[in-house]
Enzyme design. Structure first.
Site, PDB file in Angstrom:
ATOM      1  N   ILE A 171       5.618   4.932   1.352  1.00 19.73           N
ATOM      2  CA  ILE A 171       5.036   5.573   2.536  1.00 19.73           C
ATOM      3  C   ILE A 171       4.803   4.505   3.607  1.00 19.73           C
ATOM      4  CG2 ILE A 171       3.137   6.982   3.422  1.00 19.73           C
ATOM      5  CD1 ILE A 171       2.510   7.795   0.535  1.00 19.73           C
ATOM      6  N   GLY A 210       6.740   2.341  -8.173  1.00 20.85           N
ATOM      7  CA  GLY A 210       8.107   2.238  -8.678  1.00 20.85           C
ATOM      8  C   GLY A 210       8.968   1.360  -7.790  1.00 20.85           C
ATOM      9  N   VAL A 223       0.844  -1.201   0.000  1.00 26.48           N
ATOM     10  CA  VAL A 223       0.000   0.000   0.000  1.00 26.48           C
ATOM     11  C   VAL A 223       0.877   1.247   0.000  1.00 26.48           C
ATOM     12  CG1 VAL A 223      -1.787   1.302   1.227  1.00 26.48           C
ATOM     13  CG2 VAL A 223      -1.831  -1.203   1.255  1.00 26.48           C
ATOM     14  N   LYS A 242      -5.854  -1.944  -2.205  1.00 23.42           N
ATOM     15  CA  LYS A 242      -5.192  -1.208  -1.119  1.00 23.42           C
ATOM     16  C   LYS A 242      -6.211  -0.698  -0.098  1.00 23.42           C
ATOM     17  CE  LYS A 242      -1.610   0.163  -4.374  1.00 23.42           C
ATOM     18  NZ  LYS A 242      -1.076   1.230  -5.238  1.00 23.42           N
TER      19      LYS A 242
END
Length: 430
Positions: A138, A305, A134, A208
């Site tokens: 972060i 990425g 997810v 997610k």
């Protein structure tokens, strides 16, 4: 755990190969931070001889990924194949049953089989870590599980797909249409070159949302059908009209508790340019939680990425190496509740409706009369004629109405010969 830790990587796509290189480069840093030496004892992918971004050690390559579990003494296994079933599930399931820690960025797998796999991890006293599933780099899942763990969270929402956010931002900035910007996103590596459908249709973001819901609300991963729409139908015209309204279009993932029921959804939203979420652009992701007593918490960063994803994968690795055996969803599976789903048809919201119509007398009154029958009132109206083509664009912003009312209304209107195409509906975020 032994001082020397054996690691394996299954799947050497963009993420897996980048992770392989990072593990090779950062062995000393990992040892410094954890006191543990890692050794890669097995790697596997569909094609041993494929040209890859980084050179692999073919001596530790296994054509059958399950042989890594059978023939090596692996302690921690990374799964980065990315399927919700099949070999991905088999690998993770087999590893956990053999008391091997598993780390994965596979949101499709966790969204579908997370409850079962977490119960396996708990039973065998090993970790199932999926921070990278997810919002890329972060550390949102760890923040929910640890940082704000004592808060009662009522809502979580945000921009959860960098591909869609880039496309919508670039359409606004470049004034190019969806197809051209998608090609640009593919060339830059932001969208799958072959089939980007799972990003564009909302499925990636929705997987997610399901994981975030389970963590935020201490619940089982929901499996019911929910509202899921992507960005494929957004046209440059919608971006331009949103700009006139001092708004932007964003694909949002939203999950909240309404009347003790779980309401999960992913769809494009019109958001104010003055809002925080309206200014998260490009490939960036942002996740916002509302909780008590903490209030609103915001985390933002690159959501896609190999770099950001590998950062989260290595964070999970360090957590395991430090001896943190944790419940995958923060609570024992037996203590997590099953939430009833909220009925989407009862949801009330203001809407953006765009009609492409024949430019003939009485068209607007036909639309507004039909809306009035379903008690849908007009808040704002923009009518733009195209005299050369003898057609017009009518945009209506409604006052709040239910999903059921607008569904019924549009079903009736779609049969009218005055419409040149199916109406475009975008919900306002409030």
């Amino acid at each position: 755990m032994e001082k020397n830790i054996n690691v394996a990587i299954i799947g050497l796509g963009q993420i897996g190969i980048y992770l392989y290189n990072e593990l090779q480069k950062k062995k000393k840093l990992i040892e410094l931070k954890t006191g543990k030496k890692i050794k890669i004892v097995g790697i596997s992918a569909r094609n041993k001889n494929k040209k890859r971004r980084f050179t692999i050690d073919k001596k530790i390559f296994f054509s059958n990924p399950l042989d890594i579990i059978r023939k090596t003494n692996v302690d921690i296994l990374f799964e980065s194949i990315g399927l919700s079933d099949g070999i991905s599930k088999k690998i993770v399931e087999t590893a956990l049953k053999n008391k091997i820690h598993v780390i994965t960025p596979n949101k499709a797998l966790i969204a579908k089989h997370g409850d079962y796999l977490s119960s396996l991890a708990e039973k065998n006293n090993v970790n199932l870590e999926f921070e990278a599933a997810v919002a890329g780099g972060i550390p949102i899942l760890r923040s929910i599980k640890e940082g704000i763990a004592t808060n009662k969270i009522s809502k979580v929402f945000g921009i959860l797909n960098g591909t869609c956010n880039y496309i919508l931002s670039e359409m606004e900035n470049s004034k190019q249409n969806f197809e051209n910007v998608l090609k640009k996103a593919q060339a830059l590596g932001y969208a799958e070159p072959g089939n980007p459908k799972l990003d564009l249709n909302g499925y990636d973001a929705f997987a997610k949302v399901r994981i975030l819901s389970a963590l935020c609300f201490n619940s089982k991963v929901a499996q019911n059908n929910c509202l899921m729409e992507g960005i494929e139908k957004i046209e440059l015209k919608d971006i331009s009209i949103a700009n006139q309204l001092n708004m932007r279009i964003k694909l949002l993932g939203i999950s909240e508790i309404i009347n003790n029921q779980l309401f999960e959804r992913v769809h494009p939203c019109l958001v104010s340019k003055n809002s925080y979420i309206g200014n998260v652009n490009g490939v960036m992701n942002a996740v916002i939680t509302n909780g008590k007593p903490v209030g609103e918490s915001i985390m933002q960063g690159e959501g896609a990425g190999p770099g950001p994803t590998s950062s989260s994968l290595l964070s999970d690795l360090l957590s395991i190496l430090r001896g943190n055996i944790k419940y995958p969803f923060g609570l024992p599976t037996s203590k997590r509740k099953q939430l009833k789903p909220y009925n989407i048809l009862n949801y009330t919201n203001s809407l953006y409706l765009r009609f492409e119509v024949k430019d003939i007398p009485g068209v607007l009154s036909k639309i507004t009369n039909q809306m009035a029958r379903y008690k849908i009132s007009v808040k704002r109206l923009i009518q733009t004629p195209d005299n050369n083509a003898n057609k017009a664009t009518i945009v209506i912003i409604t006052h709040k109405t239910t999903e059921q009312s607008i569904n019924n209304c549009l079903k009736k209107l779609s049969k009218e010969k005055i419409l040149l195409k199916q109406p475009t509906l975008i919900r306002l975020y409030n």
